[in-house]
Design a protein around this motif. Structure first.
Motif, PDB file in Angstrom:
ATOM      1  N   SER A  23      -4.542   4.600   5.790  1.00 29.66           N
ATOM      2  CA  SER A  23      -5.665   5.756   5.368  1.00 29.66           C
ATOM      3  C   SER A  23      -6.969   4.998   6.162  1.00 29.66           C
ATOM      4  O   SER A  23      -7.220   4.254   5.745  1.00 29.66           O
ATOM      5  N   GLU A  45       4.893   2.483   6.961  1.00 32.57           N
ATOM      6  CA  GLU A  45       3.454   1.967   6.400  1.00 32.57           C
ATOM      7  C   GLU A  45       2.610   3.049   6.568  1.00 32.57           C
ATOM      8  O   GLU A  45       2.469   3.726   8.020  1.00 32.57           O
ATOM      9  N   ILE A  46       1.659   3.223   5.702  1.00 34.11           N
ATOM     10  CA  ILE A  46       0.750   4.592   5.665  1.00 34.11           C
ATOM     11  C   ILE A  46      -0.423   3.797   5.586  1.00 34.11           C
ATOM     12  O   ILE A  46      -0.780   2.935   4.849  1.00 34.11           O
ATOM     13  N   THR A  58       0.897  -1.404   0.030  1.00 33.44           N
ATOM     14  CA  THR A  58       0.041  -0.023   0.026  1.00 33.44           C
ATOM     15  C   THR A  58       0.924   1.382  -0.050  1.00 33.44           C
ATOM     16  O   THR A  58       0.424   2.216  -0.501  1.00 33.44           O
ATOM     17  N   SER A  59       2.051   1.267   0.582  1.00 31.30           N
ATOM     18  CA  SER A  59       2.779   2.310   0.684  1.00 31.30           C
ATOM     19  C   SER A  59       4.394   2.175   0.069  1.00 31.30           C
ATOM     20  O   SER A  59       5.343   2.908   0.367  1.00 31.30           O
TER      21      SER A  59
END
Length: 305
Positions: A280, A277-278, A233-234
């Protein structure tokens, strides 16, 4: 009265004859009993003397566990033979064939009564002959992983990596999946690392391989390599593959730590970003409505003051 007295004297004579016959039988059997005891003592003693000899000779060609178990079985076999010979000497009417047939019946009964013990014994002997692993090897059986200390006639003794002693029945070891970590001279490990999207992946791979190559404990052949493993994801996930010269658990962990440190330092020196790690979080419509209703009265109160 005379008839009763005569019957009593007859019974006394019969008892005396029986005792006399018993005494003669005992006196006649004493030499045989003595010979039987001597034979039994000689064979049992020979088994005890033979045990260290067998263990020493087998220890030169096989594992210590194999030599120890086989020497015990050899000594036990001599003791059993001595017992059978002693019985045939004391009771000449008993033939060896009768003893063997009786032993067969007893063995069947013992097999049902001591099924688990005999199963573990047989599995231990098969493990010693097949030798899928040896003392000092690091293995994993089920959820138990550690270093093999010895194989006995009943269980395999393992010292776990955190210092516990675990005894696993040989039947379980023989029928379960065994992972032998030290079976081969080298072992491959994988180190996962991520780089930011937009990074020159070929350059990042070259930097990772160059950083891993000189790390102590990493073999030159097969050479280290790095592959693109996944798109996260990131970050773009890379997997650095290296082969360790020592396959023991603690050494592979040290190599993993050293390679990870070297790759991160090389990335930092080359300006390659390893992103965090991002995550949302997008609130649902129901949550937004709930938050709006909760903050509405407070906003009105602030406006009227």
């Amino acid at each position: 009265m005379s008839t009763l007295a005569e019957d009593g004297r007859e019974e006394v004579r019969e008892a005396g004859d029986a005792l006399r016959d018993l005494g003669e039988t005992v006196v006649t059997a004493l030499p045989r009993v003595a010979i039987a005891l001597v034979v039994l003592a000689l064979l049992v003693g020979s088994g005890r003397l033979l045990r260290p000899v067998v263990q020493r000779r087998l220890g030169r060609r096989r594992t210590p566990s194999f030599a120890r178990v086989m020497s015990r079985l050899a000594a036990a076999a001599l003791s059993v033979v001595g017992g059978l010979l002693a019985v045939t000497i004391v009771f000449p009417s008993v033939q060896p064939v009768d003893l063997l047939s009786g032993a067969g019946i007893v063995s069947v009964a013992a097999g049902f009564a001591f099924k688990d013990i005999l199963q573990n014994l047989l599995a231990g002997v098969l493990l010693l002959f097949r030798q899928p692993f040896r003392g000092g090897d690091q293995i994993q059986v089920g959820e138990v992983a550690g270093t093999v200390e010895e194989i006995t006639v009943r269980e395999t003794v393992i010292r776990t990596f955190d210092g516990r002693r675990v005894l696993i029945p040989n039947a379980t070891v023989y029928t379960d999946v065994i992972e032998v970590q030290t079976a081969h001279p080298t072992r491959r490990i994988e180190i996962a690392v991520g780089v930011a999207f937009g990074t020159d992946l070929e350059h990042a791979i070259d930097v990772a391989v160059a950083a891993a190559r000189p790390v102590p404990g990493v073999v030159a052949e097969p050479a280290p390599e790095a592959l693109v493993a996944e798109l996260g994801t990131s970050a773009v996930g890379l997997e650095v593959l290296v082969w360790c010269a020592d396959t023991h658990q603690v050494e592979t962990r040290r190599v993993r730590s050293a390679v990870t440190t070297a790759v991160l330092r090389a990335f930092d020196a080359e300006g390659i970003v390893v992103p965090a790690e991002i995550v949302s979080i997008r609130p649902s419509a129901e949550l937004q409505e709930l938050l709006g209703s909760a903050t509405g009265p407070a906003a009105r109160d602030d406006g009227t003051d």
